[in-house]
Design a protein around this motif. Structure first.
Motif, PDB file in Angstrom:
ATOM      1  N   PHE A   1       0.998  -1.274   0.003  1.00 29.15           N
ATOM      2  CA  PHE A   1      -0.044  -0.024   0.075  1.00 29.15           C
ATOM      3  C   PHE A   1       0.880   1.204   0.021  1.00 29.15           C
ATOM      4  N   GLY A   2       1.947   0.958  -0.706  1.00 29.10           N
ATOM      5  CA  GLY A   2       2.952   2.174  -0.832  1.00 29.10           C
ATOM      6  C   GLY A   2       2.521   3.593  -0.841  1.00 29.10           C
ATOM      7  N   ASP A   3       3.114   4.317  -0.798  1.00 28.33           N
ATOM      8  CA  ASP A   3       2.722   6.016  -0.767  1.00 28.33           C
ATOM      9  C   ASP A   3       2.577   6.150  -2.380  1.00 28.33           C
ATOM     10  N   PRO A   4       1.318   6.524  -2.878  1.00 27.73           N
ATOM     11  CA  PRO A   4       1.161   7.037  -4.239  1.00 27.73           C
ATOM     12  C   PRO A   4       2.087   7.987  -4.554  1.00 27.73           C
ATOM     13  N   PHE A   5       2.412   8.913  -3.811  1.00 24.02           N
ATOM     14  CA  PHE A   5       3.032  10.277  -4.231  1.00 24.02           C
ATOM     15  C   PHE A   5       4.628   9.941  -4.003  1.00 24.02           C
ATOM     16  N   ALA A   6       4.828   9.045  -3.380  1.00 23.15           N
ATOM     17  CA  ALA A   6       6.556   8.798  -3.152  1.00 23.15           C
ATOM     18  C   ALA A   6       7.458   8.979  -4.490  1.00 23.15           C
ATOM     19  N   GLN A   7       6.852   8.105  -5.505  1.00 25.52           N
ATOM     20  CA  GLN A   7       7.645   8.367  -6.861  1.00 25.52           C
ATOM     21  C   GLN A   7       7.592   9.770  -7.430  1.00 25.52           C
ATOM     22  N   PRO A   8       6.457  10.197  -7.828  1.00 21.77           N
ATOM     23  CA  PRO A   8       6.570  11.645  -8.261  1.00 21.77           C
ATOM     24  C   PRO A   8       7.117  12.779  -7.377  1.00 21.77           C
ATOM     25  N   LEU A   9       7.118  12.463  -5.949  1.00 19.66           N
ATOM     26  CA  LEU A   9       7.925  13.436  -5.240  1.00 19.66           C
ATOM     27  C   LEU A   9       9.485  13.418  -5.389  1.00 19.66           C
ATOM     28  N   ASP A  10       9.746  11.899  -5.491  1.00 18.75           N
ATOM     29  CA  ASP A  10      11.290  11.542  -5.883  1.00 18.75           C
ATOM     30  C   ASP A  10      11.877  12.223  -7.047  1.00 18.75           C
ATOM     31  N   ALA A  11      10.815  12.422  -8.348  1.00 19.50           N
ATOM     32  CA  ALA A  11      11.091  12.945  -9.352  1.00 19.50           C
ATOM     33  C   ALA A  11      11.199  14.256  -9.463  1.00 19.50           C
ATOM     34  N   LEU A  12      10.256  14.891  -8.551  1.00 24.92           N
ATOM     35  CA  LEU A  12      10.319  16.493  -8.431  1.00 24.92           C
ATOM     36  C   LEU A  12      11.451  16.803  -7.854  1.00 24.92           C
ATOM     37  N   ALA A  13      11.998  16.011  -6.635  1.00 22.87           N
ATOM     38  CA  ALA A  13      13.308  16.374  -5.952  1.00 22.87           C
ATOM     39  C   ALA A  13      14.300  16.301  -6.858  1.00 22.87           C
ATOM     40  N   THR A  14      14.420  15.549  -7.669  1.00 23.75           N
ATOM     41  CA  THR A  14      15.414  15.388  -8.692  1.00 23.75           C
ATOM     42  C   THR A  14      15.637  16.377  -9.507  1.00 23.75           C
ATOM     43  N   GLU A  15      14.358  16.971 -10.135  1.00 23.33           N
ATOM     44  CA  GLU A  15      14.502  18.071 -11.022  1.00 23.33           C
ATOM     45  C   GLU A  15      14.812  19.382 -10.257  1.00 23.33           C
ATOM     46  N   VAL A  16      14.463  19.417  -8.974  1.00 23.78           N
ATOM     47  CA  VAL A  16      14.740  20.546  -8.220  1.00 23.78           C
ATOM     48  C   VAL A  16      15.987  20.513  -8.092  1.00 23.78           C
ATOM     49  N   ALA A  17      16.720  19.694  -7.745  1.00 22.20           N
ATOM     50  CA  ALA A  17      18.191  19.422  -7.465  1.00 22.20           C
ATOM     51  C   ALA A  17      18.895  19.862  -8.955  1.00 22.20           C
ATOM     52  N   ARG A  18      18.462  19.332  -9.971  1.00 19.00           N
ATOM     53  CA  ARG A  18      18.988  19.690 -11.291  1.00 19.00           C
ATOM     54  C   ARG A  18      19.021  21.282 -11.464  1.00 19.00           C
ATOM     55  N   GLY A  19      17.796  21.980 -11.320  1.00 24.34           N
ATOM     56  CA  GLY A  19      17.750  23.385 -11.318  1.00 24.34           C
ATOM     57  C   GLY A  19      18.710  23.961 -10.529  1.00 24.34           C
ATOM     58  N   ARG A  20      18.941  23.541  -9.272  1.00 25.15           N
ATOM     59  CA  ARG A  20      19.971  24.204  -8.184  1.00 25.15           C
ATOM     60  C   ARG A  20      21.387  24.047  -8.925  1.00 25.15           C
ATOM     61  N   ARG A  21      21.606  22.855  -9.437  1.00 29.54           N
ATOM     62  CA  ARG A  21      23.035  22.644  -9.984  1.00 29.54           C
ATOM     63  C   ARG A  21      23.199  23.660 -11.104  1.00 29.54           C
ATOM     64  N   SER A  22      22.048  23.882 -12.080  1.00 24.96           N
ATOM     65  CA  SER A  22      22.276  24.594 -13.065  1.00 24.96           C
ATOM     66  C   SER A  22      22.503  26.157 -12.683  1.00 24.96           C
ATOM     67  N   ARG A  23      21.806  26.538 -11.757  1.00 25.12           N
ATOM     68  CA  ARG A  23      21.944  27.890 -11.382  1.00 25.12           C
ATOM     69  C   ARG A  23      23.226  28.280 -10.746  1.00 25.12           C
ATOM     70  N   ARG A  24      23.788  27.160 -10.069  1.00 26.00           N
ATOM     71  CA  ARG A  24      25.129  27.350  -9.280  1.00 26.00           C
ATOM     72  C   ARG A  24      26.343  27.453 -10.534  1.00 26.00           C
ATOM     73  N   ARG A  25      25.985  26.493 -11.608  1.00 32.66           N
ATOM     74  CA  ARG A  25      27.061  26.631 -12.728  1.00 32.66           C
ATOM     75  C   ARG A  25      26.804  27.929 -13.257  1.00 32.66           C
ATOM     76  N   THR A  26      25.758  28.480 -13.512  1.00 30.90           N
ATOM     77  CA  THR A  26      25.586  29.910 -14.080  1.00 30.90           C
ATOM     78  C   THR A  26      26.426  30.883 -13.199  1.00 30.90           C
ATOM     79  N   ALA A  27      26.134  30.688 -11.998  1.00 30.88           N
ATOM     80  CA  ALA A  27      26.491  31.929 -11.125  1.00 30.88           C
ATOM     81  C   ALA A  27      28.271  31.606 -11.107  1.00 30.88           C
ATOM     82  N   ASP A  28      28.648  30.427 -11.164  1.00 30.64           N
ATOM     83  CA  ASP A  28      29.916  30.155 -10.930  1.00 30.64           C
ATOM     84  C   ASP A  28      30.831  30.714 -12.393  1.00 30.64           C
TER      85      ASP A  28
END
Length: 151
Positions: free
Chosen positions: A99-126
């Protein structure tokens, strides 16, 4: 007296871990044992501080948990030490995992996209001179620069 001469208030022998967990006293015993191994006397004292229960009743509840393989017991001299039986709880965990959390996988994907955006912004700032990252055009500006440099 109940069936087979057992007192009516004696815990009925459950058939498995879920039946054993159906009783609030047994759930409380597991909560007390979650902190680690404890002697039977300490469990009795903890339950007596919360409710009116006899030592024999606590022993019966512990026996039901043992029979359901949710707790393990070992002798230490004259004391009996109880602990959560992880193997028994794994049965419960596996069943609940269906009965796993139906939101777990989509939230994991969202966390991945947020992390990619942060990395991209850091590269731009660097690298402020990198027009590709700063333009947000998906790399087209860089290929235009390469074409004009080649031509």
């Amino acid at each position: 007296m109940g069936a087979a001469g057992a007192p009516d208030d004696a815990p009925r022998a459950p058939r498995g871990p879920f039946e054993a967990l159906g009783d609030p006293v047994r759930r409380r015993l597991l909560e007390l044992l979650a902190a680690g191994e404890r002697p039977a006397g300490a469990l009795v004292d903890a339950l007596r501080a919360e409710t009116r229960i006899s030592q024999p009743a606590v022993s019966q509840h512990l026996r039901v948990l043992r029979d359901a393989e949710l707790v393990a017991v070992r002798a230490d001299g004259t004391r009996r030490l109880y602990a959560v039986d992880d193997a028994g709880l794994d049965v419960v965990r596996l069943w609940l995992a269906r009965f796993g959390d139906p939101f777990a996988q989509p939230l994991d994907a969202l966390a991945t996209e947020v992390a990619r955006g942060r990395r991209s912004r850091r590269r731009t700032a660097d690298d402020p001179g990198d027009r590709t990252a700063a333009s947000g055009s998906g790399g087209r500006a860089g290929s235009d620069d390469a074409a004009s440099a080649a031509g």
